[in-house]
Design a protein around this motif. Structure first.
Motif, PDB file in Angstrom:
ATOM      1  N   THR A  41      41.370  36.858  37.742  1.00 28.92           N
ATOM      2  CA  THR A  41      40.849  35.538  37.392  1.00 28.92           C
ATOM      3  C   THR A  41      40.736  35.383  35.884  1.00 28.92           C
ATOM      4  OG1 THR A  41      39.600  35.492  39.462  1.00 28.92           O
ATOM      5  CG2 THR A  41      38.939  33.939  37.750  1.00 28.92           C
ATOM      6  N   PHE A  42      40.324  36.447  35.202  1.00 30.19           N
ATOM      7  CA  PHE A  42      40.211  36.402  33.744  1.00 30.19           C
ATOM      8  C   PHE A  42      41.571  36.100  33.111  1.00 30.19           C
ATOM      9  CE2 PHE A  42      38.243  37.346  29.719  1.00 30.19           C
ATOM     10  CZ  PHE A  42      39.283  37.827  28.938  1.00 30.19           C
ATOM     11  N   ALA A  43      42.618  36.788  33.581  1.00 27.66           N
ATOM     12  CA  ALA A  43      43.955  36.570  33.034  1.00 27.66           C
ATOM     13  C   ALA A  43      44.428  35.145  33.287  1.00 27.66           C
ATOM     14  CB  ALA A  43      44.941  37.566  33.632  1.00 27.66           C
ATOM     15  N   GLN A  44      44.157  34.620  34.469  1.00 29.05           N
ATOM     16  CA  GLN A  44      44.565  33.252  34.787  1.00 29.05           C
ATOM     17  C   GLN A  44      43.831  32.233  33.917  1.00 29.05           C
ATOM     18  OE1 GLN A  44      43.951  32.909  39.004  1.00 29.05           O
ATOM     19  NE2 GLN A  44      45.549  34.407  39.509  1.00 29.05           N
ATOM     20  N   ASN A  45      42.525  32.481  33.682  1.00 27.30           N
ATOM     21  CA  ASN A  45      41.773  31.592  32.791  1.00 27.30           C
ATOM     22  C   ASN A  45      42.336  31.631  31.375  1.00 27.30           C
ATOM     23  OD1 ASN A  45      39.986  30.737  34.793  1.00 27.30           O
ATOM     24  ND2 ASN A  45      38.516  32.361  34.358  1.00 27.30           N
ATOM     25  N   ARG A  46      42.690  32.816  30.919  1.00 17.18           N
ATOM     26  CA  ARG A  46      43.234  32.953  29.567  1.00 17.18           C
ATOM     27  C   ARG A  46      44.592  32.262  29.455  1.00 17.18           C
ATOM     28  NH1 ARG A  46      43.908  38.914  27.044  1.00 17.18           N
ATOM     29  NH2 ARG A  46      45.537  38.967  28.638  1.00 17.18           N
ATOM     30  N   LYS A  48      45.567  29.707  31.063  1.00 18.92           N
ATOM     31  CA  LYS A  48      45.350  28.254  31.046  1.00 18.92           C
ATOM     32  C   LYS A  48      44.803  27.780  29.709  1.00 18.92           C
ATOM     33  CE  LYS A  48      44.407  27.908  36.023  1.00 18.92           C
ATOM     34  NZ  LYS A  48      43.375  27.608  37.056  1.00 18.92           N
ATOM     35  N   LEU A  49      43.930  28.587  29.112  1.00 13.68           N
ATOM     36  CA  LEU A  49      43.266  28.174  27.882  1.00 13.68           C
ATOM     37  C   LEU A  49      44.166  28.302  26.659  1.00 13.68           C
ATOM     38  CD1 LEU A  49      40.698  27.308  26.351  1.00 13.68           C
ATOM     39  CD2 LEU A  49      40.034  29.721  26.288  1.00 13.68           C
ATOM     40  N   PHE A  50      44.914  29.384  26.563  1.00  8.21           N
ATOM     41  CA  PHE A  50      45.650  29.681  25.329  1.00  8.21           C
ATOM     42  C   PHE A  50      46.670  28.615  24.935  1.00  8.21           C
ATOM     43  CE2 PHE A  50      43.303  33.140  24.542  1.00  8.21           C
ATOM     44  CZ  PHE A  50      43.875  34.263  23.981  1.00  8.21           C
ATOM     45  N   PRO A  51      47.443  28.034  25.876  1.00  6.95           N
ATOM     46  CA  PRO A  51      48.422  27.027  25.456  1.00  6.95           C
ATOM     47  C   PRO A  51      47.807  25.772  24.839  1.00  6.95           C
ATOM     48  CG  PRO A  51      48.990  27.912  27.612  1.00  6.95           C
ATOM     49  CD  PRO A  51      47.609  28.396  27.295  1.00  6.95           C
ATOM     50  N   THR A  52      46.505  25.563  25.014  1.00  4.10           N
ATOM     51  CA  THR A  52      45.851  24.369  24.453  1.00  4.10           C
ATOM     52  C   THR A  52      45.344  24.586  23.037  1.00  4.10           C
ATOM     53  OG1 THR A  52      43.608  24.948  25.240  1.00  4.10           O
ATOM     54  CG2 THR A  52      45.081  23.843  26.794  1.00  4.10           C
ATOM     55  N   LEU A  53      45.302  25.835  22.579  1.00  2.00           N
ATOM     56  CA  LEU A  53      44.604  26.143  21.327  1.00  2.00           C
ATOM     57  C   LEU A  53      45.314  25.599  20.095  1.00  2.00           C
ATOM     58  CD1 LEU A  53      43.489  29.824  22.061  1.00  2.00           C
ATOM     59  CD2 LEU A  53      42.164  27.716  22.323  1.00  2.00           C
ATOM     60  N   LEU A  68      36.606  28.867  28.861  1.00  2.00           N
ATOM     61  CA  LEU A  68      37.103  28.366  30.139  1.00  2.00           C
ATOM     62  C   LEU A  68      36.723  29.345  31.236  1.00  2.00           C
ATOM     63  CD1 LEU A  68      38.882  26.209  31.605  1.00  2.00           C
ATOM     64  CD2 LEU A  68      40.810  27.768  31.268  1.00  2.00           C
ATOM     65  N   GLY A  69      36.255  28.818  32.393  1.00  6.07           N
ATOM     66  CA  GLY A  69      35.953  29.652  33.543  1.00  6.07           C
ATOM     67  C   GLY A  69      34.476  29.942  33.694  1.00  6.07           C
ATOM     68  N   GLN A  70      34.172  30.783  34.663  1.00  7.70           N
ATOM     69  CA  GLN A  70      32.804  31.167  34.974  1.00  7.70           C
ATOM     70  C   GLN A  70      32.632  32.668  34.793  1.00  7.70           C
ATOM     71  OE1 GLN A  70      30.478  28.864  35.741  1.00  7.70           O
ATOM     72  NE2 GLN A  70      32.046  27.258  35.551  1.00  7.70           N
ATOM     73  N   ASP A  71      31.425  33.077  34.389  1.00 10.93           N
ATOM     74  CA  ASP A  71      31.130  34.508  34.256  1.00 10.93           C
ATOM     75  C   ASP A  71      31.288  35.212  35.608  1.00 10.93           C
ATOM     76  OD1 ASP A  71      28.454  33.781  31.933  1.00 10.93           O
ATOM     77  OD2 ASP A  71      30.542  34.327  31.539  1.00 10.93           O
ATOM     78  N   PRO A  72      31.777  36.426  35.663  1.00 13.26           N
ATOM     79  CA  PRO A  72      32.084  37.319  34.527  1.00 13.26           C
ATOM     80  C   PRO A  72      33.515  37.198  34.019  1.00 13.26           C
ATOM     81  CG  PRO A  72      32.277  38.547  36.546  1.00 13.26           C
ATOM     82  CD  PRO A  72      31.882  37.156  36.959  1.00 13.26           C
ATOM     83  N   GLY A 615      56.177  34.245  29.578  1.00 13.08           N
ATOM     84  CA  GLY A 615      55.005  35.068  29.849  1.00 13.08           C
ATOM     85  C   GLY A 615      53.974  34.443  30.748  1.00 13.08           C
ATOM     86  N   SER A 616      54.191  33.208  31.186  1.00 14.00           N
ATOM     87  CA  SER A 616      53.181  32.515  31.990  1.00 14.00           C
ATOM     88  C   SER A 616      53.682  32.255  33.408  1.00 14.00           C
ATOM     89  CB  SER A 616      52.806  31.187  31.327  1.00 14.00           C
ATOM     90  OG  SER A 616      51.944  30.442  32.159  1.00 14.00           O
ATOM     91  N   GLU A 617      52.780  32.382  34.343  1.00 14.31           N
ATOM     92  CA  GLU A 617      53.093  32.076  35.742  1.00 14.31           C
ATOM     93  C   GLU A 617      52.476  30.751  36.181  1.00 14.31           C
ATOM     94  OE1 GLU A 617      51.685  35.340  38.016  1.00 14.31           O
ATOM     95  OE2 GLU A 617      53.036  36.816  37.110  1.00 14.31           O
TER      96      GLU A 617
END
Length: 654
Positions: A41-46, A48-53, A68-72, A615-617
């Protein structure tokens, strides 16, 4: 032909170190807790977030903090570009660094990377915990210059002036300028007694206090000073700050900086006492005259002995085969003696032939110290003249990337023009992908790694290197494969050097290989980075199909693939060796290849976008439009012009 001297052997064995230049663009630091690859989940959140930066940092004036996302599995990201940045350069820098992070930190939650080029310095930092507003002092990344200051220099004086410059830059960098998001930044240029120009840059993220910034930069200086004092430049960075200095201008920020002159020398008391003073109207005494004559005679004697040693060594080198350094435009290259190259290749024996190109033959060579090299002997009268030869030498000595072939040196004695490269044992890509027996060795994983490596090499040429280079002859035969089947882009004889702010140029003569040339370049001489993108797209489709560009029903691979795409049957072009591999992933690359060969060059992606897609799925990739043109049958079959693999050369070294 004589034998090689011990000095030549030493220079050859240490050649890679000498030619290496400081390159700190891709120094990703991955640390912290691990996670289970791209499926987490962490990788998927990253992802999604990185292309917007990149877009967000431009909108927010060069500094952006997001999550982006919920802990942890929540992802926190911080992005920054230095003061005075160019928006396009900042966008491209952040795009490149986010992709580097996604690729190199596949299983680590914490990362940071400082990078950039002449136009911008930028930072991309990520974690599963918020770091905004708190100084991050670990872990350090330190990159020293490979070159050391000559022993003839006054090291004590250099260190004194260097420390003075550090303190001056540190004080200026840590002065908070109001609420600006681009505070904590300073570029300094100074003259040292024994170095005409020294450049230094310091930067902190603007979310820190002035005190924290000073502590962070002080630690960077400490890390560099501790192990690498005496090097000719270097970089040290932490997640919260960045420090770099060098003996050349590595950033456009120095263009508007006033140079601080070197301080006057500080004479010692002993030197004052020994000085001879001549007062107006007075003559020098006999003791003074004798002292001057003795000193002058002694100096001349030392110079005379030095000349004798230099000429003796030069004569010895000329007798046994020499290697000497040549300085061109401030870049150090190794000039090989022709006798040494003849010996290494066994007089250009046919048994050592590695391949035959449009402009010459490549031989395998072995120096007396065991170092293996590839020797490209340009054909006399081939049409690739002095300018092309100088073009490749001048460009490759300033380019350092794992996906570019390394030029080790050259020889231009008499009518011989020879280039010496690192030896790459697996020859070129075309020997594998177009060979029925060897193609089976190219598994899907290997092909994907080759495609991604070529893309990274092009991205470096187009955006990340200090020079902006358009290759112009990208094809499978110009991709070399090392022992681990990693790709290296080669053959820069027809490459075009662009100014940093130049996006397109025109030429009256065409350089490259037909079938791989973009239509706007072939028909109108229009050159841009998108010309290389087109060539990359053709080659990508060749990698997937295992067939040459001109092998599909006489119309060209791009047109054939487009027709199958429109019919909803893109899998028809897939190499039978890949049938059992992930179909959707292969079709995604067909889509990327078709996007690269679109007729409208403005619609083709940049190489940074290509790398992100590879590099993205989860990122949605645009749908392609029709390719540029179809392949034309040879004149013997259809009466039309043949678009064969003939190569045309034209050099423009700007």
């Amino acid at each position: 032909m004589g034998k090689c001297s011990a000095l030549m052997i030493f220079l050859s064995s240490s050649l890679l170190l000498v030619l290496q230049t400081l390159h700190v663009v891709n120094a990703v630091k991955c640390f912290g807790n691990s996670f289970n690859g791209n499926s987490s989940t962490f990788a998927q959140n990253r992802q999604k977030l990185f292309p917007t930066l990149a877009d967000k940092v431009i909108i927010n004036d060069g500094f952006y903090n997001a999550s982006l996302g919920q802990d942890p599995d929540k992802v926190y990201a911080l992005v920054s570009c230095a003061r005075g940045y160019d928006q396009d350069a900042c966008y491209n820098c952040v795009q490149s660094l986010t992709q580097n992070t996604l690729t190199d930190c596949r299983s680590r939650r914490d990362s940071f990377i400082w990078g950039g080029n002449d136009d911008v310095t930028c930072l991309v930092r990520s974690s599963n915990q918020s770091t905004f507003g708190s100084v991050q002092l670990k872990p350090p990344v330190v990159w020293p210059s490979p070159d050391t200051i000559e022993s003839s220099k006054n090291i004590t004086l250099f260190k004194q002036q260097w420390e003075e410059m550090v303190n001056r830059t540190l004080e200026a960098a840590t002065k908070a300028e109001g609420s600006s998001v681009l505070k904590y930044y300073k570029a300094e240029k100074a003259g040292f007694t024994e170095f005409p120009d020294v450049y230094m840059l310091m930067q902190c993220t603007p979310d820190l206090s002035s005190r924290d910034c000073k502590q962070c930069l002080g630690d960077c200086v400490m890390y560099f000073r501790k192990d690498y004092m005496g090097r000719k430049g270097g970089m040290a960075s932490l997640p919260s700050c960045y420090f770099r200095w060098d003996l050349y201008s590595f950033h456009n920020a120095f263009d508007n900086v006033t140079r601080v002159p070197a301080p006057p020398p500080r004479p010692h008391a002993q030197e004052k006492e020994s000085c001879i003073t001549v007062k107006k109207g007075k003559s020098i005494g006999y003791g003074g005259i004798i002292a001057i004559v003795v000193v002058f005679t002694f100096i001349n004697l030392l110079v005379f002995i030095g000349f004798i040693k230099v000429y003796a060594r030069r004569g010895k080198l000329n007798n046994v085969g020499s290697a000497e350094y040549s300085d061109s435009d401030g870049q150090f290259m190794l000039r090989f003696d022709l006798g040494m190259i003849v010996m290494a290749t066994d007089d250009f024996s046919s048994e050592n032939t590695l391949g035959q190109g449009g402009f010459g033959t490549v031989y395998k060579g072995t120096f007396p110290n065991g170092q293996e090299v590839a020797v490209k002997r340009l054909t006399k009268g081939s049409g690739q003249g002095d300018m092309e030869f100088k073009n490749e030498v001048s460009l490759l000595t300033r380019l350092q990337h794992k996906n570019l072939v390394k030029l080790l040196g050259f020889c231009n004695e008499g009518d011989e023009e020879i280039l010496v490269y690192e030896f790459v044992p697996n020859s070129s890509l075309d020997h594998f992908i177009f060979d029925e027996d060897k193609r089976s060795l190219l598994t899907w994983e290997v092909r994907f790694r080759i495609i991604e490596g070529i893309a990274r090499g092009l991205l470096y040429l187009h955006e990340d290197s200090q020079l902006k280079i358009i290759h112009r002859d990208l094809k499978a035969s110009n991709i070399l494969l090392d022992a681990e089947m990693n790709p290296k882009v080669a053959d820069f004889g027809t490459a075009r050097l662009f100014d940093s702010d130049e996006t397109r140029a025109e030429t009256k003569r065409i350089a490259g290989t037909r079938g791989y040339m973009a239509p706007e370049y072939l028909n109108h001489g229009q050159i841009s980075a998108k010309s290389d993108v087109y060539s990359f797209g053709v080659m990508l489709l060749e990698m997937i199909s295992g067939e040459r560009n001109n092998s599909f029903e006489g119309e060209g691979l791009a047109a054939f693939a487009w027709k199958r795409w429109v019919e909803g049957k893109p899998e028809i072009i897939i190499d039978p060796f890949l049938i059992e591999n992930p179909r959707n992933e292969i079709i995604k690359l067909i889509q990327i290849g078709l996007l690269c060969v679109q007729e409208n060059s403005t619609k083709r992606p940049t190489m940074s976008s290509v790398i992100i897609w590879l590099g993205s799925e989860t990122i949605i990739i645009p749908l392609p439009k029709a390719p540029a043109f179809t392949w034309i049958r040879s004149q013997s079959e259809s009466g039309a012009m043949s678009l064969s693999d003939d190569v045309f050369t034209e050099l423009s070294c700007r």
